[in-house]
Design a protein around this motif. Structure first.
Motif, PDB file in Angstrom:
ATOM      1  N   ASP A 164       0.789  -1.183   0.042  1.00 33.81           N
ATOM      2  CA  ASP A 164      -0.119   0.168   0.027  1.00 33.81           C
ATOM      3  C   ASP A 164       0.766   1.162  -0.038  1.00 33.81           C
ATOM      4  N   GLN A 165       2.208   0.954  -0.275  1.00 30.07           N
ATOM      5  CA  GLN A 165       3.169   2.307  -0.257  1.00 30.07           C
ATOM      6  C   GLN A 165       2.905   2.768  -1.586  1.00 30.07           C
ATOM      7  N   THR A 166       3.200   4.222  -1.607  1.00 27.93           N
ATOM      8  CA  THR A 166       3.272   4.882  -3.170  1.00 27.93           C
ATOM      9  C   THR A 166       4.851   4.668  -3.550  1.00 27.93           C
ATOM     10  N   HIS A 167       5.154   4.725  -4.860  1.00 29.56           N
ATOM     11  CA  HIS A 167       6.464   4.503  -5.250  1.00 29.56           C
ATOM     12  C   HIS A 167       7.457   5.579  -5.794  1.00 29.56           C
ATOM     13  N   LEU A 168       6.624   6.623  -6.407  1.00 28.52           N
ATOM     14  CA  LEU A 168       7.442   7.704  -7.038  1.00 28.52           C
ATOM     15  C   LEU A 168       7.532   8.759  -6.351  1.00 28.52           C
ATOM     16  N   THR A 169       8.373   9.741  -6.276  1.00 20.92           N
ATOM     17  CA  THR A 169       8.600  10.747  -5.496  1.00 20.92           C
ATOM     18  C   THR A 169       8.143  12.003  -6.274  1.00 20.92           C
ATOM     19  N   LEU A 170       7.658  13.164  -5.859  1.00 19.08           N
ATOM     20  CA  LEU A 170       6.813  14.378  -6.324  1.00 19.08           C
ATOM     21  C   LEU A 170       7.320  14.774  -7.517  1.00 19.08           C
ATOM     22  N   ASN A 171       8.410  14.448  -7.901  1.00 20.26           N
ATOM     23  CA  ASN A 171       9.082  15.316  -8.931  1.00 20.26           C
ATOM     24  C   ASN A 171       8.943  14.573 -10.355  1.00 20.26           C
ATOM     25  N   TYR A 172       8.275  13.558 -10.327  1.00 23.43           N
ATOM     26  CA  TYR A 172       7.938  12.816 -11.496  1.00 23.43           C
ATOM     27  C   TYR A 172       7.083  13.775 -12.422  1.00 23.43           C
TER      28      TYR A 172
ATOM     29  N   HIS B  16       7.274  14.074 -16.683  1.00 22.84           N
ATOM     30  CA  HIS B  16       6.279  13.524 -17.401  1.00 22.84           C
ATOM     31  C   HIS B  16       4.713  13.697 -16.803  1.00 22.84           C
ATOM     32  N   ALA B  17       4.728  15.209 -16.938  1.00 24.11           N
ATOM     33  CA  ALA B  17       3.441  15.746 -16.803  1.00 24.11           C
ATOM     34  C   ALA B  17       2.216  15.315 -17.642  1.00 24.11           C
ATOM     35  N   GLY B  18       1.148  14.759 -16.773  1.00 31.82           N
ATOM     36  CA  GLY B  18      -0.047  14.241 -17.603  1.00 31.82           C
ATOM     37  C   GLY B  18       0.242  12.827 -18.132  1.00 31.82           C
ATOM     38  N   THR B  19       1.392  12.139 -17.732  1.00 34.95           N
ATOM     39  CA  THR B  19       1.574  10.894 -18.332  1.00 34.95           C
ATOM     40  C   THR B  19       1.386   9.972 -16.960  1.00 34.95           C
ATOM     41  N   ASP B  20       0.594   8.959 -17.202  1.00 34.30           N
ATOM     42  CA  ASP B  20       0.357   8.167 -16.059  1.00 34.30           C
ATOM     43  C   ASP B  20       1.532   7.144 -15.853  1.00 34.30           C
TER      44      ASP B  20
ATOM     45  N   PHE C 297       6.138   2.222 -15.623  1.00 30.76           N
ATOM     46  CA  PHE C 297       6.320   1.231 -14.406  1.00 30.76           C
ATOM     47  C   PHE C 297       4.978   0.341 -14.365  1.00 30.76           C
ATOM     48  N   THR C 298       5.457  -0.909 -14.719  1.00 37.26           N
ATOM     49  CA  THR C 298       4.313  -1.979 -14.488  1.00 37.26           C
ATOM     50  C   THR C 298       4.446  -3.268 -13.510  1.00 37.26           C
ATOM     51  N   SER C 299       3.427  -3.666 -13.417  1.00 34.61           N
ATOM     52  CA  SER C 299       3.332  -4.736 -12.326  1.00 34.61           C
ATOM     53  C   SER C 299       2.029  -5.743 -12.692  1.00 34.61           C
TER      54      SER C 299
ATOM     55  N   ALA D 180      -2.181  -5.703  -6.389  1.00 33.67           N
ATOM     56  CA  ALA D 180      -1.966  -5.149  -5.007  1.00 33.67           C
ATOM     57  C   ALA D 180      -0.938  -3.962  -5.075  1.00 33.67           C
ATOM     58  N   TYR D 181      -0.139  -3.980  -5.992  1.00 37.64           N
ATOM     59  CA  TYR D 181       0.974  -3.107  -5.978  1.00 37.64           C
ATOM     60  C   TYR D 181       0.559  -1.757  -6.785  1.00 37.64           C
ATOM     61  N   VAL D 182       0.142  -0.846  -6.240  1.00 37.16           N
ATOM     62  CA  VAL D 182      -0.456   0.443  -7.180  1.00 37.16           C
ATOM     63  C   VAL D 182       0.623   1.279  -7.266  1.00 37.16           C
ATOM     64  N   ILE D 183       0.985   1.469  -8.395  1.00 41.85           N
ATOM     65  CA  ILE D 183       2.024   2.475  -8.850  1.00 41.85           C
ATOM     66  C   ILE D 183       1.810   3.820  -9.033  1.00 41.85           C
ATOM     67  N   SER D 184       2.074   4.490  -8.350  1.00 40.70           N
ATOM     68  CA  SER D 184       1.413   6.033  -7.969  1.00 40.70           C
ATOM     69  C   SER D 184       2.435   7.041  -7.561  1.00 40.70           C
ATOM     70  N   LEU D 185       2.200   8.422  -7.351  1.00 37.10           N
ATOM     71  CA  LEU D 185       3.243   9.427  -6.764  1.00 37.10           C
ATOM     72  C   LEU D 185       2.949   9.151  -5.387  1.00 37.10           C
ATOM     73  N   ARG D 186       3.886   9.642  -4.592  1.00 36.86           N
ATOM     74  CA  ARG D 186       3.908   9.833  -3.259  1.00 36.86           C
ATOM     75  C   ARG D 186       3.170  11.039  -2.916  1.00 36.86           C
ATOM     76  N   PRO D 187       2.257  11.107  -1.816  1.00 35.32           N
ATOM     77  CA  PRO D 187       1.576  12.253  -1.529  1.00 35.32           C
ATOM     78  C   PRO D 187       2.456  13.270  -0.755  1.00 35.32           C
ATOM     79  N   ALA D 188       2.081  14.646  -1.015  1.00 33.79           N
ATOM     80  CA  ALA D 188       2.807  15.743  -0.637  1.00 33.79           C
ATOM     81  C   ALA D 188       3.020  15.461   0.984  1.00 33.79           C
ATOM     82  N   GLY D 189       3.966  15.715   1.736  1.00 31.35           N
ATOM     83  CA  GLY D 189       4.405  15.724   3.010  1.00 31.35           C
ATOM     84  C   GLY D 189       4.552  14.477   3.576  1.00 31.35           C
ATOM     85  N   VAL D 190       4.570  13.429   2.689  1.00 29.02           N
ATOM     86  CA  VAL D 190       5.018  12.072   3.114  1.00 29.02           C
ATOM     87  C   VAL D 190       6.451  11.890   2.908  1.00 29.02           C
ATOM     88  N   GLU D 191       7.510  11.594   4.109  1.00 28.02           N
ATOM     89  CA  GLU D 191       8.563  11.497   3.900  1.00 28.02           C
ATOM     90  C   GLU D 191       9.193  10.276   3.256  1.00 28.02           C
ATOM     91  N   GLY D 192      10.307  10.007   2.455  1.00 26.48           N
ATOM     92  CA  GLY D 192      10.770   8.792   2.111  1.00 26.48           C
ATOM     93  C   GLY D 192      11.809   8.431   2.967  1.00 26.48           C
TER      94      GLY D 192
END
Length: 223
Positions: A184-192, A196-200, A205-207, A211-223
């Motif tokens: 349930d963690q997100t995988h990509l930092t906010l600079n994605y 690649h603005a507008g590109t999913d 990145f594929t899986s 259960a592995y949702v490939i998405s951006l890390r929310p603002a304020g979440v530390e890596g």
């Protein structure tokens, strides 16, 4: 330890670092680096480590430009490279390396920067291409982690709280199979979106595990 070394061209092959009862850690079949090392071109192939880093074990600063790391083997992690420090690789090929546990090509607990690197045909139980430990980070620029790595979607394996940071746009058509310890963690930092603005993210990145949702890390979440 702490020294500076430069390797230009040549071949490092057929070496072993065995784990021996009562002594011998089995680190760095081809190269063991504790200082500052620069590698330009050349080939590191056919080396074996009992534990970490079939080709290279790095605890310092490693910079590699061009060249090939191929067909090396590690008993646990990092078939080509194991690092707990800083590694920067550009224009090189890592292929045909094997680690029994994780990181067929690379296993890192530190900072890994890849620019125009081809990683393909490597093999490990987790992360055929790259295995990130703990707070390890990977920065990708123009890099192809070929889906041929095994397991099929195991190009990049993230342990809990590890993230991917882009430092430039990925190459058109790049395909990176991603898996993670924490589903349930997100995988990509906010600079994605900077590249690649507008590109999913799933365009790159594929899986095969829903259960592995490939998405951006929310603002304020530390890596």
């Amino acid at each position: 330890e702490g020294c500076e070394r430069t390797i230009s061209g040549g071949t490092i092959t057929g070496n072993r670092a065995d784990q021996i009862a009562g002594g011998g850690y089995g680190f760095g079949g081809g190269i063991e680096n504790h200082g500052t090392m620069t590698i330009t071109g050349g080939t590191i192939t056919g080396n074996t480590a009992g534990q970490f880093g079939g080709g290279i074990h790095n605890e310092g600063t490693l910079t590699m430009t061009g060249g090939t790391i191929a067909d090396n083997t590690a008993g646990t992690y990092g078939g080509a490279i194991y690092s707990n420090s800083t590694v920067s690789i550009s224009g090189a090929t890592l292929s045909g390396n094997t680690a029994q546990t994780g990181g067929g090509a690379i296993c890192t607990e530190g900072t890994l920067t890849l620019d125009g690197v081809t990683i393909s045909g490597n093999n490990a139980q987790n992360g055929g291409g790259i295995y990130l430990f703990g707070t390890g980070t990977v920065q990708l620029q123009g890099t192809t982690l070929n889906i041929q790595d095994k397991p099929v979607v195991g190009d990049l394996y993230l342990t809990e709280y590890s993230f991917v940071t882009l430092t430039a746009a990925l190459t058109t058509g790049a395909s990176i199979g991603l898996n993670a310890q924490k589903v349930d963690q997100t995988h990509l930092t906010l600079n994605y979106p900077n590249y690649h603005a507008g590109t999913d993210p799933q365009s790159f990145f594929t899986s095969n595990n829903p259960a592995y949702v490939i998405s951006l890390r929310p603002a304020g979440v530390e890596g």
